[in-house]
Design a protein around this motif. Structure first.
Motif, PDB file in Angstrom:
ATOM      1  N   LYS A   1      39.787  39.969  42.778  1.00  0.00           N
ATOM      2  CA  LYS A   1      38.924  39.348  43.975  1.00  0.00           C
ATOM      3  C   LYS A   1      37.941  38.551  43.427  1.00  0.00           C
ATOM      4  O   LYS A   1      37.045  38.666  42.437  1.00  0.00           O
TER       5      LYS A   1
ATOM      6  N   TYR B   1      41.624  35.964  47.101  1.00  0.00           N
ATOM      7  CA  TYR B   1      42.724  36.624  46.121  1.00  0.00           C
ATOM      8  C   TYR B   1      43.367  35.706  45.462  1.00  0.00           C
ATOM      9  O   TYR B   1      44.503  35.444  45.924  1.00  0.00           O
TER      10      TYR B   1
ATOM     11  N   ASP C   1      46.688  39.167  30.096  1.00  0.00           N
ATOM     12  CA  ASP C   1      46.662  38.370  31.209  1.00  0.00           C
ATOM     13  C   ASP C   1      47.609  37.348  31.236  1.00  0.00           C
ATOM     14  O   ASP C   1      48.011  36.769  32.394  1.00  0.00           O
TER      15      ASP C   1
ATOM     16  N   HIS D   1      42.148  47.165  35.233  1.00  0.00           N
ATOM     17  CA  HIS D   1      42.117  45.935  34.383  1.00  0.00           C
ATOM     18  C   HIS D   1      41.008  46.030  33.372  1.00  0.00           C
ATOM     19  O   HIS D   1      39.809  46.522  33.775  1.00  0.00           O
TER      20      HIS D   1
ATOM     21  N   GLY E   1      46.727  36.817  44.408  1.00  0.00           N
ATOM     22  CA  GLY E   1      47.660  37.728  45.189  1.00  0.00           C
ATOM     23  C   GLY E   1      46.874  38.932  45.530  1.00  0.00           C
ATOM     24  O   GLY E   1      45.759  39.204  44.807  1.00  0.00           O
ATOM     25  N   PRO E   2      47.158  39.890  46.223  1.00  0.00           N
ATOM     26  CA  PRO E   2      46.500  41.054  46.894  1.00  0.00           C
ATOM     27  C   PRO E   2      46.395  42.059  45.628  1.00  0.00           C
ATOM     28  O   PRO E   2      45.546  42.948  45.929  1.00  0.00           O
ATOM     29  N   ARG E   3      47.304  42.163  44.736  1.00  0.00           N
ATOM     30  CA  ARG E   3      46.954  42.895  43.607  1.00  0.00           C
ATOM     31  C   ARG E   3      46.134  42.305  42.384  1.00  0.00           C
ATOM     32  O   ARG E   3      45.987  42.981  41.276  1.00  0.00           O
ATOM     33  N   GLY E   4      45.672  41.151  42.512  1.00  0.00           N
ATOM     34  CA  GLY E   4      44.971  40.396  41.519  1.00  0.00           C
ATOM     35  C   GLY E   4      43.422  40.547  41.592  1.00  0.00           C
ATOM     36  O   GLY E   4      43.092  41.339  42.407  1.00  0.00           O
TER      37      GLY E   4
ATOM     38  N   TRP F   1      37.751  42.703  39.095  1.00  0.00           N
ATOM     39  CA  TRP F   1      39.001  43.007  38.406  1.00  0.00           C
ATOM     40  C   TRP F   1      39.698  44.281  39.261  1.00  0.00           C
ATOM     41  O   TRP F   1      39.056  45.024  39.825  1.00  0.00           O
ATOM     42  N   PRO F   2      40.987  44.145  39.389  1.00  0.00           N
ATOM     43  CA  PRO F   2      41.793  45.225  39.866  1.00  0.00           C
ATOM     44  C   PRO F   2      41.464  46.412  39.263  1.00  0.00           C
ATOM     45  O   PRO F   2      41.258  46.563  37.942  1.00  0.00           O
ATOM     46  N   SER F   3      41.609  47.647  39.876  1.00  0.00           N
ATOM     47  CA  SER F   3      41.452  48.973  39.070  1.00  0.00           C
ATOM     48  C   SER F   3      42.337  48.953  37.832  1.00  0.00           C
ATOM     49  O   SER F   3      43.340  48.688  37.841  1.00  0.00           O
TER      50      SER F   3
END
Length: 137
Positions: A106, A98, A135, A127, A101-104, A123-125
């Motif tokens: 994977k 990550y 970005d 994005h 971070g956890p919201r970025g 990508w995060p949901s």
């Protein structure tokens, strides 16, 4: 203008084709380039056109990675599923990361038979596909 595809020179064409087809690419076509050289054009099934070319020139000797190329980035829908499928196909992806971070996004990495690095990105949901100016805001 737009980018058409990335081209990699490979040492052993069959070994590299095995790797990239296990990754999910399909072959569009081949070109005999003379002196034993061959080009193989690949794409992912959902892509409209070619995205990767493997170039095999046996007369040039083995590939020596590290002269400036860094990596190829590939977007995936569900990284955990992709990693499981790749491992089942005999590839060795690195653990899930990550980096933002956890919201970025994977990510995970793997290396092809010639040493080229590949970054897999989910990508995060919400994005948009790819990296955009947003970005960096």
């Amino acid at each position: 203008m737009r980018t058409l595809f990335v081209s990699y020179r490979v040492t052993e064409l069959d070994r590299s084709l095995g790797f990239y087809t296990a990754l999910g690419y399909i072959e569009l076509g081949r070109v005999e380039a003379g002196d034993g050289a061959r080009l193989v054009i690949l794409k992912f099934p959902d892509e409209p056109a070619a995205s990767l070319e493997l170039v095999h020139r046996p007369g040039d000797g083995p590939v020596e990675v590290g002269s400036g190329f860094d990596h190829l980035a590939i977007q995936v829908e569900l990284l955990a599923t992709t990693l499981r499928v790749l491992a089942e196909a005999g590839l060795e992806p690195e653990p899930l990361q990550y980096p933002g971070g956890p919201r970025g996004p994977k990510t995970s990495w793997l290396t092809d038979p010639d040493g080229y690095r590949i970054e897999l990105v989910e990508w995060p949901s919400g994005h948009p596909d790819g990296i955009t100016a947003a970005d960096f805001a």
